[in-house]
Design an enzyme around this catalytic site. Structure first.
Site, PDB file in Angstrom:
ATOM      1  N   HIS A  99      -7.883  -2.157  -5.510  1.00  0.00           N
ATOM      2  CA  HIS A  99      -8.321  -0.729  -4.843  1.00  0.00           C
ATOM      3  C   HIS A  99     -10.281  -1.021  -4.615  1.00  0.00           C
ATOM      4  O   HIS A  99     -10.392  -1.915  -4.363  1.00  0.00           O
ATOM      5  CB  HIS A  99      -7.644  -0.230  -4.550  1.00  0.00           C
ATOM      6  CG  HIS A  99      -7.882   1.187  -4.203  1.00  0.00           C
ATOM      7  ND1 HIS A  99      -8.456   1.197  -2.266  1.00  0.00           N
ATOM      8  CD2 HIS A  99      -8.022   2.515  -3.181  1.00  0.00           C
ATOM      9  CE1 HIS A  99      -8.988   2.462  -2.103  1.00  0.00           C
ATOM     10  NE2 HIS A  99      -7.972   3.207  -2.534  1.00  0.00           N
ATOM     11  N   HIS A 106      -6.196  -7.479   3.242  1.00  0.00           N
ATOM     12  CA  HIS A 106      -6.600  -6.228   3.360  1.00  0.00           C
ATOM     13  C   HIS A 106      -4.777  -6.204   3.945  1.00  0.00           C
ATOM     14  O   HIS A 106      -4.337  -6.878   4.558  1.00  0.00           O
ATOM     15  CB  HIS A 106      -7.304  -5.794   4.408  1.00  0.00           C
ATOM     16  CG  HIS A 106      -7.681  -4.438   4.434  1.00  0.00           C
ATOM     17  ND1 HIS A 106      -6.669  -3.229   5.542  1.00  0.00           N
ATOM     18  CD2 HIS A 106      -8.740  -3.656   4.162  1.00  0.00           C
ATOM     19  CE1 HIS A 106      -7.476  -2.876   4.527  1.00  0.00           C
ATOM     20  NE2 HIS A 106      -8.500  -2.483   3.665  1.00  0.00           N
ATOM     21  N   ASP A 148     -15.108  -4.605   0.009  1.00  0.00           N
ATOM     22  CA  ASP A 148     -15.817  -4.871  -1.230  1.00  0.00           C
ATOM     23  C   ASP A 148     -16.503  -6.222  -1.251  1.00  0.00           C
ATOM     24  O   ASP A 148     -17.332  -6.751  -2.299  1.00  0.00           O
ATOM     25  CB  ASP A 148     -14.786  -4.908  -1.817  1.00  0.00           C
ATOM     26  CG  ASP A 148     -13.860  -3.786  -2.067  1.00  0.00           C
ATOM     27  OD1 ASP A 148     -12.751  -3.376  -2.532  1.00  0.00           O
ATOM     28  OD2 ASP A 148     -14.682  -3.217  -2.460  1.00  0.00           O
TER      29      ASP A 148
HETATM   30  C1  SDX Z   1      -9.809  -1.205  -0.215  1.00  0.00           C
HETATM   31  O1  SDX Z   1      -6.199  -0.167   1.891  1.00  0.00           O
HETATM   32  C2  SDX Z   1      -7.260   0.216   2.339  1.00  0.00           C
HETATM   33  O2  SDX Z   1      -7.656   1.100   3.431  1.00  0.00           O
HETATM   34  C3  SDX Z   1      -8.181  -0.610   0.792  1.00  0.00           C
HETATM   35  C4  SDX Z   1      -9.447  -0.036   1.807  1.00  0.00           C
HETATM   36  C5  SDX Z   1      -9.940   1.554   1.741  1.00  0.00           C
HETATM   37  O3  SDX Z   1     -11.565   1.629   2.050  1.00  0.00           O
HETATM   38  O4  SDX Z   1     -10.012   2.527   0.947  1.00  0.00           O
HETATM   39  O5  SDX Z   1      -9.443  -0.534   2.469  1.00  0.00           O
HETATM   40  C6  SDX Z   1     -10.231  -0.301   0.125  1.00  0.00           C
HETATM   41  O6  SDX Z   1      -8.897  -1.559  -1.574  1.00  0.00           O
HETATM   42  C7  SDX Z   1     -10.009  -3.418   0.088  1.00  0.00           C
HETATM   43  C8  SDX Z   1      -9.411  -4.262  -0.441  1.00  0.00           C
HETATM   44  C9  SDX Z   1      -9.615  -4.377  -1.990  1.00  0.00           C
HETATM   45  N1  SDX Z   1      -8.960  -4.925  -2.566  1.00  0.00           N
HETATM   46  C10 SDX Z   1      -9.332  -7.298  -3.270  1.00  0.00           C
HETATM   47  O7  SDX Z   1     -10.598  -7.176  -2.257  1.00  0.00           O
HETATM   48  C11 SDX Z   1      -8.696  -7.139  -3.826  1.00  0.00           C
HETATM   49  C12 SDX Z   1      -7.911  -8.616  -3.602  1.00  0.00           C
HETATM   50  N2  SDX Z   1      -6.881  -8.352  -2.415  1.00  0.00           N
HETATM   51  C13 SDX Z   1      -6.003  -8.814  -2.579  1.00  0.00           C
HETATM   52  O8  SDX Z   1      -5.565  -8.144  -3.866  1.00  0.00           O
HETATM   53  C14 SDX Z   1      -4.732  -8.141  -1.312  1.00  0.00           C
HETATM   54  O9  SDX Z   1      -5.406  -8.475  -0.334  1.00  0.00           O
HETATM   55  C15 SDX Z   1      -4.969  -6.745  -1.262  1.00  0.00           C
HETATM   56  C16 SDX Z   1      -3.918  -5.759  -2.397  1.00  0.00           C
HETATM   57  C17 SDX Z   1      -5.509  -6.024  -0.363  1.00  0.00           C
HETATM   58  C18 SDX Z   1      -3.433  -6.180  -0.217  1.00  0.00           C
HETATM   59  O10 SDX Z   1      -2.443  -6.615  -0.107  1.00  0.00           O
HETATM   60  P1  SDX Z   1      -1.304  -6.491   0.321  1.00  0.00           P
HETATM   61  O11 SDX Z   1      -1.463  -6.579   1.929  1.00  0.00           O
HETATM   62  O12 SDX Z   1      -0.058  -5.810  -0.661  1.00  0.00           O
HETATM   63  O13 SDX Z   1      -0.667  -7.959   0.412  1.00  0.00           O
HETATM   64  P2  SDX Z   1      -0.803  -9.197  -0.170  1.00  0.00           P
HETATM   65  O14 SDX Z   1      -0.377  -9.289  -1.403  1.00  0.00           O
HETATM   66  O15 SDX Z   1       1.138  -9.154  -0.046  1.00  0.00           O
HETATM   67  O16 SDX Z   1      -0.720 -10.684  -0.028  1.00  0.00           O
HETATM   68  C19 SDX Z   1       0.149 -11.082   1.250  1.00  0.00           C
HETATM   69  C20 SDX Z   1      -0.360 -13.174   0.852  1.00  0.00           C
HETATM   70  C21 SDX Z   1       0.322 -13.236  -0.403  1.00  0.00           C
HETATM   71  O17 SDX Z   1       0.352 -14.377  -0.015  1.00  0.00           O
HETATM   72  P3  SDX Z   1       1.954 -15.121  -0.377  1.00  0.00           P
HETATM   73  O18 SDX Z   1       2.779 -14.323  -1.560  1.00  0.00           O
HETATM   74  O19 SDX Z   1       2.577 -14.610   0.979  1.00  0.00           O
HETATM   75  O20 SDX Z   1       1.888 -16.564  -0.878  1.00  0.00           O
HETATM   76  O21 SDX Z   1      -2.267 -13.159   1.142  1.00  0.00           O
HETATM   77  C22 SDX Z   1      -1.838 -13.495  -0.482  1.00  0.00           C
HETATM   78  C23 SDX Z   1      -0.405 -12.473  -1.473  1.00  0.00           C
HETATM   79  O22 SDX Z   1      -0.941 -13.860  -2.206  1.00  0.00           O
HETATM   80  N3  SDX Z   1      -3.295 -12.357  -1.066  1.00  0.00           N
HETATM   81  C24 SDX Z   1      -4.258 -13.388  -1.497  1.00  0.00           C
HETATM   82  C25 SDX Z   1      -5.711 -12.481  -1.715  1.00  0.00           C
HETATM   83  N4  SDX Z   1      -4.921 -11.536  -0.793  1.00  0.00           N
HETATM   84  C26 SDX Z   1      -3.416 -11.597  -0.519  1.00  0.00           C
HETATM   85  N5  SDX Z   1      -4.445 -14.862  -1.679  1.00  0.00           N
HETATM   86  C27 SDX Z   1      -5.580 -14.564  -2.211  1.00  0.00           C
HETATM   87  N6  SDX Z   1      -6.555 -13.884  -2.574  1.00  0.00           N
HETATM   88  C28 SDX Z   1      -6.958 -12.791  -2.383  1.00  0.00           C
HETATM   89  N7  SDX Z   1      -7.834 -12.112  -2.062  1.00  0.00           N
END
Ligand code: SDX
Length: 443
Positions: free
Chosen positions: A282, A321, A377
């Site tokens: 997050h 996201h 981010d």
């Molecule tokens: C913020 O919610 C908000 O509004 C948050 C925010 C705010 O203003 O409050 O916008 C701020 O938190 C932004 C996000 C910051 N986090 C990151 O940048 C961390 C990296 N991102 C991931 O951890 C992820 O994308 C999340 C946590 C942001 C979202 O996760 P989800 O929606 O639960 O998606 P998921 O983990 O189920 O991913 C779906 C697929 C998976 O692959 P498969 O299992 O389908 O093979 O996408 C892949 C994930 O492994 N994936 C990624 C990835 N993010 C998702 N693979 C590589 N790198 C990534 N960053």
């Protein structure tokens, strides 16, 4: 309108109310469930039973992937179109034409302030930038290398002990006073945490400066009689606070609402929200992006790093996201902002790695298929670093901007007649009843 169970053929509407027809194939019974704002009330499913002992149907939605926890009028996001609006105003328009305090007012009051309202709002927040001297003693108790976000979480909770009247959450005057105090004091707590970590004396607020200028003064003032903030950097920071101000039901807003629903004071609820924001998935992601760029080191190492990510050995931090399946509109604004900041600070060399990483990721099927785009981010940390903020302060900067959003979400929850203490159900898959085996007989 009460939902009805009937054998009658499914009808589209009852008394002009749209419904969904559900047939329980276990019993052959049919149910008409009203649709409200594109949703059905989960409680309306409880009538679906196989017999009178049955508790009734629930929904199962780990991480709330498809569950609306509230009705809100604060922030609208269209993840597919990459749209973000606070109270109907587009984030681009607000970033371009408003200050952070104007936007904070908008989030909390529903409308942008007129001149007189903004003046009163600004004065009230400015007169609450000081913290009790005992907070310094509290801060001094932390280890020299304590993470500033850990310090912020703790001191936000500690503020509740200085203002016990904040417990009167149903008193609009008390709520308003706490809102002034939290928006006014969070930059002071943030700056104090930083100053503690570098062994420098705390700098008191300079109430002649603007919100962002005052924060820069408390962070970076040394021996000069009055800190002179660079106007371009102060403006950039103010825009970054706007971009981080709210984001509907994100993890930390959900924490603010959930903890606040127990009617605890808002200082304690905001400490819980800050703790949620601290997480690397997050608000902690902006720091993780910089650690990731440091790990990659040079552009020629990017293909290997991308391969590792695709092999599941890590994430591309700052990408992806839950809601945005398109480019995060905030990331676009931050990217433009970076050029203005680098004019003053000099270009952050890591920008080249970030831009190449983005170029490759946006062409790679792994990321395209999963609709992974840069989020808020991905670039923000590059600006913060160029402005001389240490990386572990990045989530703290996020928290300063987000405080107004947390408070808007908290207040909306409190005033929502449909809300009560948050207490989800569960699907129990554990043991049935069993006897205790005496200690001597346990294997
Ligand atoms: C913020 O919610 C908000 O509004 C948050 C925010 C705010 O203003 O409050 O916008 C701020 O938190 C932004 C996000 C910051 N986090 C990151 O940048 C961390 C990296 N991102 C991931 O951890 C992820 O994308 C999340 C946590 C942001 C979202 O996760 P989800 O929606 O639960 O998606 P998921 O983990 O189920 O991913 C779906 C697929 C998976 O692959 P498969 O299992 O389908 O093979 O996408 C892949 C994930 O492994 N994936 C990624 C990835 N993010 C998702 N693979 C590589 N790198 C990534 N960053």
């Amino acid at each position: 309108m009460e939902p009805t169970a009937s054998a009658a053929p499914a009808t589209k509407e009852i008394n002009n109310i749209e419904t969904i027809s559900i047939t329980d194939n276990r019993t052959g019974k049919q149910y008409e469930i009203p649709i409200d704002n594109g949703t059905i009330k989960a409680l309306d499913l409880r009538q679906i039973k196989v017999n009178s002992d049955d508790f009734g149907m629930m929904t199962y939605d780990p991480a709330f992937m498809n569950t609306a926890s509230c009705k809100s009028r604060i922030t609208f996001i269209d993840g597919d179109k990459g749209i973000l609006r606070y109270r109907g105003h587009s984030i681009d328009d607000l970033a371009e034409r408003c200050t952070y305090l104007e936007v904070a007012y908008l989030l909390l009051h529903g409308e942008l302030p007129n001149k007189a309202q903004l003046e009163e709002w600004t004065n009230n927040i400015t007169t609450h930038t000081f913290v009790h001297e005992n907070i310094k003693k509290f801060m001094d108790g932390f280890h020299y290398d304590a993470n500033p976000m850990g310090m912020l979480v703790s001191t936000l909770a500690a503020l509740s002990t200085f203002y016990p009247s904040a417990k009167h959450i149903n008193d609009p005057k008390e709520r308003q006073l706490t809102i002034y105090r939290l928006i006014g004091k969070v930059p002071t707590l943030a700056a104090f945490a930083y100053r503690h970590s570098i062994g420098m004396p705390y700098v008191h607020p300079d109430n002649e400066l603007s919100y962002a200028e005052n924060f820069l003064s408390m962070m970076f003032k040394v021996a000069e009689p009055k800190y002179k903030p660079n106007p371009i950097l102060a403006k950039a920071l103010d825009v970054l606070f706007i971009l981080h101000a709210d984001h509907e039901q994100n993890c930390s807003a959900n924490a603010m609402r959930g903890v606040g629903s127990s009617h605890v004071d808002p200082y304690s609820a905001s400490a819980a929200a800050a703790a949620a924001l601290y997480g690397p998935l997050h608000g902690g992601a902006n720091a993780e992006v910089l650690y990731m760029l440091d790990l990659i080191g040079t552009k020629d190492k990017i293909p290997e790093f991308i391969r590792d990510v695709k092999d599941g050995k890590g994430k591309l931090m700052g990408f992806g996201h839950r809601i945005y399946k398109n480019y995060d509109p905030r990331a676009k604004i931050i990217k433009r902002l970076a050029d203005q900041v680098f004019e003053v600070t000099g270009r952050n060399p890591k920008l080249d790695i970030a831009l190449e990483l983005e170029r490759i990721a946006l062409e790679d099927d792994y990321f395209i298929k999963r609709k992974l785009y840069p989020n808020v981010d991905f670039y923000s940390g590059l600006i913060y670093q160029a402005m001389k903020f240490p990386v572990d302060m990045f989530p703290v900067l996020f928290a300063i901007g987000r405080m107004s959003g947390w408070l808007a979400q908290w207040q909306e929850m409190l005033l929502d007649q449909e809300q009560k203490i948050a207490r989800p159900r569960q699907v129990y898959l554990g043991h049935d009843q069993r006897e205790v085996v005496s200690l001597s007989k346990r294997s």
